[in-house]
Write an enzyme that holds these catalytic residues in place. Sequence first.
Site, short mmCIF file in Angstrom:
data_model
loop_
_atom_site.label_atom_id
_atom_site.label_comp_id
_atom_site.label_asym_id
_atom_site.label_seq_id
_atom_site.Cartn_x
_atom_site.Cartn_y
_atom_site.Cartn_z
N ALA A 130 0.83 -1.20 0.00
CA ALA A 130 0.00 0.00 0.00
C ALA A 130 0.87 1.25 0.00
CB ALA A 130 -0.91 0.01 1.21
N GLU A 149 -2.73 -11.85 -4.04
CA GLU A 149 -4.15 -11.86 -4.40
C GLU A 149 -4.66 -10.44 -4.25
OE1 GLU A 149 -6.10 -13.17 -0.21
OE2 GLU A 149 -5.20 -14.72 -1.43
N ASN A 176 -10.39 -4.03 -7.68
CA ASN A 176 -9.26 -3.11 -7.56
C ASN A 176 -8.50 -3.04 -8.88
OD1 ASN A 176 -7.11 -1.52 -6.78
ND2 ASN A 176 -6.74 -2.63 -4.87
N TYR A 221 0.01 -4.58 -11.31
CA TYR A 221 0.63 -5.90 -11.24
C TYR A 221 0.90 -6.47 -12.63
CZ TYR A 221 -0.96 -5.44 -6.41
OH TYR A 221 -1.21 -4.98 -5.14
#
Length: 142
Positions: A70, A100, A105, A112
């Site tokens: 984050a 995961e 999101n 990713y």
Amino acid sequence: MSLSFQRLGEVHLPEILTWETLCFPGEEWTDKMIQTHLEFHAAFGIGDQNIQCYALVCETPWEIEIFRIATLPNFRKLGLAKQLLEKLFKEFPKKEFFLEVKESNEPAIKLYLSVGFVELERRKKYYPDGSTAVLMKRNPIE
């Protein structure tokens, strides 16, 4: 801006608790969860003078699983999470990475994918709120 990459430890527990509240309101890890994680696993941060983005990871002999990653709210959309991921890939160059992410999101999934993760599978109703998890993997670069 020169960013420092560092391993975080138990001394960072108060900050990590604050970051969790800021980054995952209503879904933050508890003091005990983070304390246990730091005791058995690893945490890393990146930032200029202070940590601005952090990751909680589990290292095994073969792989790294990213449990949390984050960026603090005031530092989002600056590419810090991507830089942190790239530092982690350099820290563990021979290991596969797994994570995961909630299907909803989309910015995280896009990030990713941009750094080499691929989707492995989806797990319906995986999270407590009933949302679907996307399981992703990144192979080491040989």
